[in-house]
Write an enzyme that holds these catalytic residues in place. Structure first.
Site, short mmCIF file in Angstrom:
data_model
loop_
_atom_site.label_atom_id
_atom_site.label_comp_id
_atom_site.label_asym_id
_atom_site.label_seq_id
_atom_site.Cartn_x
_atom_site.Cartn_y
_atom_site.Cartn_z
N GLY A 1 0.99 -1.37 0.11
CA GLY A 1 -0.53 0.01 -0.19
C GLY A 1 0.91 1.29 -0.08
N SER A 2 0.44 2.17 0.73
CA SER A 2 1.06 3.83 0.17
C SER A 2 2.30 3.96 1.25
CB SER A 2 0.02 4.94 1.12
OG SER A 2 -0.91 4.54 0.38
N THR A 3 2.92 3.13 1.95
CA THR A 3 4.26 3.40 2.16
C THR A 3 5.02 3.02 1.44
OG1 THR A 3 4.08 1.14 3.24
CG2 THR A 3 3.90 2.68 4.81
N PHE A 4 4.44 2.20 -0.18
CA PHE A 4 5.34 2.06 -1.27
C PHE A 4 5.86 3.44 -1.66
CE2 PHE A 4 6.80 -0.02 -5.32
CZ PHE A 4 7.55 -0.63 -4.74
N LYS A 5 4.88 4.36 -2.04
CA LYS A 5 5.04 5.60 -2.29
C LYS A 5 6.19 6.34 -1.92
CE LYS A 5 -0.02 6.12 -2.56
NZ LYS A 5 -2.06 6.74 -1.96
#
Lengths: 367, 638
Positions: free
Chosen positions: B293-297
């Site tokens: 999810g967004s942590t990968f952004k």
């Protein structure tokens, strides 16, 4: 007869020393088993002390008796010995110990007729050789002697007592050698001997196993190699000076009956290489002295008698020690003077008594 | 006649020489046996005479980075029997069967076995003090106690997945205990004494005691204070949300040292047999892999900065969706974020913004960075059971895959990969290999045997990009979706993550892995903390709501533990309520019966008073309640 001299003191002293060492070492070697079996650690000591006393007393008495008496009675003594050898084979008379019917019981003590037969045989052979020495180049005379020998050997082997049988045969053969028999006969004898041994091995294969066991005792550590391994386990840790008198570990049930056939192993363990060599030097002194007595004997009967008795002692000594140190296969022969055992010790000491008597009638020739 | 006599005398002389020679042979043979073969045979003889009672070597101690013991040993004696010394075998057998709880037949078999020393495994091993005392009291001949040790896990189930456990012979089976078994293992010694052939002790030879050696001590990179903190926070989280699984991880971003690592469900290493193999074999922070999810952004964003595809103050308009290859991919916020700068894109975790960055980068570039950050490969941490995750093959990446990858869907990664990657993003751009073993030292003397040094795998982004990343992530916490992790006085940076779980290629509804990755202080990051909660119940499943406060709690206590002082110059928290907090209009509940109240999902009711009818509510009808908030309801009988 010639003028009677002093008996040989060196032989007398070495005999007493060896016997005393024997008594002491029998005590040390046997005490653990004695305590275990009879609840009396002195059990074997007392008995060996009695045997030694009887033997030494007998030796002293015998040394006073002119050995010519044995020449006169050689045939009779031999026949008595033969009779005993036959008797021992009869069930009900002969007592079986360790798988061999070798003992005749008299009260609490028992004797081994084959031990007695050793002396009887030597007497007969000595008489025969001293009478017919000039005929010994003829095969007939040699064969006659060998036939008698075969009879004795056969009877002994029926018990069976391979050790004693071998000692008797070897003694007589060496006596024949000294009597001047042609060396070529010995070649045949050796061949015949090899054939005989082969036959014996085939008839009882356990002997073959025993022979191979001494070459590599660890190949069968719980069977044929067991005794040799246990013996070596006593000898090797002994080192130069030994672990000290009384401190053997192998006598603690590791070595079966350490006071008899394997007493020399315990001696080495406790007294070390030094103690062992000292005892070997005592034996050497004894053996060379008695051969010198044979050499200087006044007549041929005395010469052969002394030689024969010396030979039985030497052969037993050599085989026993050879077995203990892993040089020869296990045969079950006791160590003269040192091993526990009434018949063996007393017969040996009586034999020494005869040699001592012979030493009283010596030529003064140089050796 | 003279001739005959001469031959005889010659042959007698020959015999004398022969006797002497043969006796010399005996002496040589004796010397050979004693002095050439002697030591070999003597060794065998001593082996025959001696009885060895084995004494196990003590295992090395496992310490944390500050020298706090985590695992040590406690004495627990074992029974050794010398069957030959046991006189009354029936009595001893029934005694042992009683004390050790084995059958009489079994005990009798042991006491009458033909061996020098007999051990009863496993019942006779690791006895309790009570059992040992009973054996000492009886003091049977031939029944002895030998000093044995068992592993003592001082913190029970804390750090269990990292530590692993040992088997009955103190051999490492898993975890650190297994990986460094060769160092930890002590060499066993023995208590040796001499006996006769019947097994009785001999007094001639003194018994020897061959002392067992201690194994080497191990120092971990773990800080036990932080570990305890992490474990407690996870325990509370578990109690509050009853999730399927939780995991947490703290690492020093500057070198890859793991400071704490925990997961739930856990197990107690002392009684590992009581747990499912799946529980003790799965060390979730390195084993679990999922779409983050967004942590990968963070990966996408840093790649974009490094490649110069956008500026922080460049504007981007988010209509609430992006159409990719004919597919409409929605933002997480209905209606979108509208006009924002790219700094606000990361603050708002705006999916269309990241899809835009991904599009500008192109698949090849984005996946180059995914690869550089170490995704799709094991990090090589010194623990068992690491997964490598799954990353799209470049040739399979179409516009849709590129778009979803940009905001953290499609690729699956492990927590440890994410933590090392984020560390690289903020530490100046260098990817370090994570590790748990710090030092190996000799017991007693404490001499250093081995010291693990940090292992820089590669440079991923430039220092300048990393500087920007630190600023951007701090602003996420100060101004954006990470607001719940804000700590007054500490410069915290971080990123939320709400990952959809895909099972058999289908995303599950209402079943998310919510996570937060945080770091501090952002001017010079000393610690990165990652917490992920799999399917929390009784809450809305948003990383910013559930996970960010947990990471905040951990950082708040961990930073003082690390000795990091508070700072003044942090980015101020913006009080922009209504911007990133969801509000719901409260309906009119007054006059309704308790049973008639409408079901609520985003906030809860709290009841006061006795009765069945709503008399008063707070907030009042038409007012707003925050997401996760409470409506107080006063009941009365009328």
């Amino acid at each position: 007869m010639k003028q009677e001299k002093q008996m040989n003191i060196l032989l007398f002293v070495t005999t007493i020393l060896l016997t005393l060492i024997g008594v002491i070492m029998v005590y040390s070697a046997s005490q653990i088993w004695a305590e275990f079996k009879f609840n009396d650690r002195y059990y074997y000591l007392w008995r060996q002390l009695i045997f030694a006393s009887i033997g030494l007393l007998g030796m002293y008495i015998i040394s006073k008796i002119d050995y010519q008496i044995y020449k006169k009675n050689a045939s009779f003594i031999f026949l008595v010995g033969l009779g005993l050898l036959i008797m021992v084979l009869l069930p009900g008379i002969g007592i079986v110990r360790g798988g061999a019917r070798s003992w005749i019981g008299i009260g609490t003590f028992s004797i081994q007729p084959s031990e007695f037969m050793k002396i009887a045989c030597i007497m007969l052979v000595s008489k025969y050789l001293s009478d017919y020495y000039h005929d010994m180049k003829k095969i007939k005379y040699v064969l006659l002697l060998l036939c008698v020998l075969l009879l004795v050997f056969g009877l002994v082997m029926l018990q069976p007592d391979f050790g004693t049988g071998m000692v008797i045969v070897a003694t007589v053969i060496v006596m024949l050698f000294v009597s001047g028999v042609d060396l070529s006969y010995f070649l045949y004898l050796i061949l015949a001997g090899l054939g005989g041994i082969t036959l014996l091995i085939i008839s009882a294969p356990y002997r073959l196993q025993r022979i191979f066991a001494y070459l590599d005792p660890w190949s069968d550590p719980l069977g044929a190699g067991f005794q040799i391994i246990q013996s070596l386990y006593a000898i090797a840790p002994g080192g130069l000076f030994g672990v000290g008198f009384g401190n053997s570990i192998q006598k603690y049930f590791y070595l079966p009956e350490p006071q008899t056939d394997f007493i020399f192993a315990i001696i080495i363990e406790e007294l070390g290489f030094i103690g062992g060599v000292a005892i070997l030097i005592l034996y050497t002194t004894f053996l060379i002295t008695s051969l010198q007595i044979s050499y200087k004997a006044k007549d041929l009967f005395g010469k052969f008698l002394a030689l024969g008795i010396t030979l039985t002692i030497f052969i037993q000594f050599f085989i026993n020690i050879g077995v203990v140190i892993g040089l020869l296969p296990v045969t079950g022969i006791t160590l003269p003077f040192l091993s526990y055992g009434g018949s063996s010790l007393t017969v040996t000491l009586l034999g020494v008594g005869i040699i001592l008597n012979i030493s009283k009638y010596q030529n003064d020739d140089e050796v | 006649m003279n001739d005959f006599i001469l031959i005889m005398q010659k042959r007698l002389k020959f015999l004398m020489v022969l006797f002497s020679l043969l006796i010399i042979v005996l002496i040589f043979r004796l010397a050979f046996v004693q002095f050439v073969n002697g030591s070999d045979i003597t060794d065998k003889a001593y082996a025959l005479w001696s009885r060895n009672i084995p004494v196990e070597g003590q295992r090395g101690i496992i310490y944390d980075r500050n020298g706090k013991p985590i695992v040590n040993n406690k004495l627990s004696p074992s029974v050794a029997l010398i069957p030959r010394q046991i006189e009354n075998k029936e009595e001893v057998a029934s005694f042992l069967s009683d004390v050790l709880e084995v059958s009489y037949e079994e005990a009798y078999k042991h006491v009458s076995k033909h061996v020098s020393v007999e051990l009863i495994k496993p019942e006779g091993r690791k006895l309790s003090l009570e059992q040992a005392k009973r054996i000492i009291d009886k003091n049977y001949r031939g029944v002895y106690l030998v000093g044995d040790t068992t592993r003592n896990y001082l913190y029970n189930d804390y750090l269990a997945h990292v530590l692993g456990f040992v088997g009955i012979d103190n051999q490492g089976i898993t975890g650190i205990e297994y990986i460094y078994d060769d160092y930890l293992m002590g060499n066993s010694g023995s208590s040796k004494y001499f006996t006769d052939a019947k097994g009785n002790a001999l007094s001639q030879l003194y018994g020897l005691y061959e002392a067992p050696t201690k194994g080497m001590d191990i120092y971990l990179t773990i800080d036990m204070d932080i570990q305890i903190l992490l474990e407690r926070v996870l325990e509370n989280t578990n109690a509050r949300y009853n999730p399927d699984q939780i995991l947490g991880l703290a690492m020093n971003p500057k070198n890859g040292e793991i400071l704490a690592m925990a997961s739930y469900p856990s197990y107690n290493p002392t009684e590992y047999q009581k747990y499912d193999q799946e529980i003790y074999n799965r060390n979730l922070p390195i084993w679990m892999s999922y779409e983050p999810g967004s942590t990968f952004k963070i990966v996408t964003y840093s790649a974009g900065i490094e490649e110069g595809v956008f500026e922080l103050d460049e504007h981007f308009y988010d209509p609430g969706y992006t159409i990719v290859d004919g597919t409409r991919i929605k933002d997480w916020k209905a209606g979108g974020h509208g006009d924002q700068t790219f700094l606000e894109v990361i603050q708002n975790s705006c999916n269309p913004g990241f899809m835009e960055i991904g599009r500008r980068l192109g698949a090849e570039n984005l996946f180059k960075y995914i690869d550089l950050y170490g995704f799709g490969k094991k990090t090589g941490i010194d623990l068992l059971g690491e997964s490598k995750g799954i990353v799209f093959d470049l040739e399979d990446v179409g516009p849709v895959e590129l778009a979803t990858s940009s905001f953290g869907q499609g690729n699956s990664v492990t927590p440890i990969q994410l933590v090392t990657a984020v560390s690289a993003a903020i530490n100046g751009g260098i990817l370090y290999q994570p590790y748990v073993l710090k030092e190996i030292r000799m017991p007693i003397t404490n001499d250093l045997i081995y010291e693990k040094k940090k292992n820089a795998v590669r440079r991923v982004i430039s220092e300048e990009t990393s500087d920007v990343m630190r600023y951007a992530l701090e602003s996420v916490v100060a101004k954006g979706t990470g607001r719940n992790a804000f700590i007054d006085g500490y410069r915290v940076g971080g990123k939320t993550g709400t990952a959809q779980k895909a099972v058999d290629g289908v995303y599950l509804d209402n079943n998310y892995i919510v996570s937060f990755i945080g770091a501090a202080p952002m001017n010079d990051p000393q610690i990165v903390v990652y917490v992920a909660i799999d399917n929390p119940k009784n809450t809305i499943q948003y990383g910013g709501v559930v996970a960010a406060p947990i990471v905040k709690e951990i950082l708040q206590e961990a930073l003082p533990i690390l000795g990091i002082p508070k700072q003044a110059d942090q980015i101020e928290k913006e009080l922009r309520w209504g911007w990133d907090t969801k509000y719901y209009t409260v309906p009119n509940l007054i006059g309704l019966k308790r049973k008639e109240l409408p079901p609520v999902y985003y906030y809860k009711y709290e009841f006061f008073g006795e009765g069945n009818v709503v008399k008063y509510q707070s907030p009042r009808p038409g007012e707003k309640v925050t997401e996760g908030g409470t409506i107080l309801i006063y009941l009365s009988r009328e």
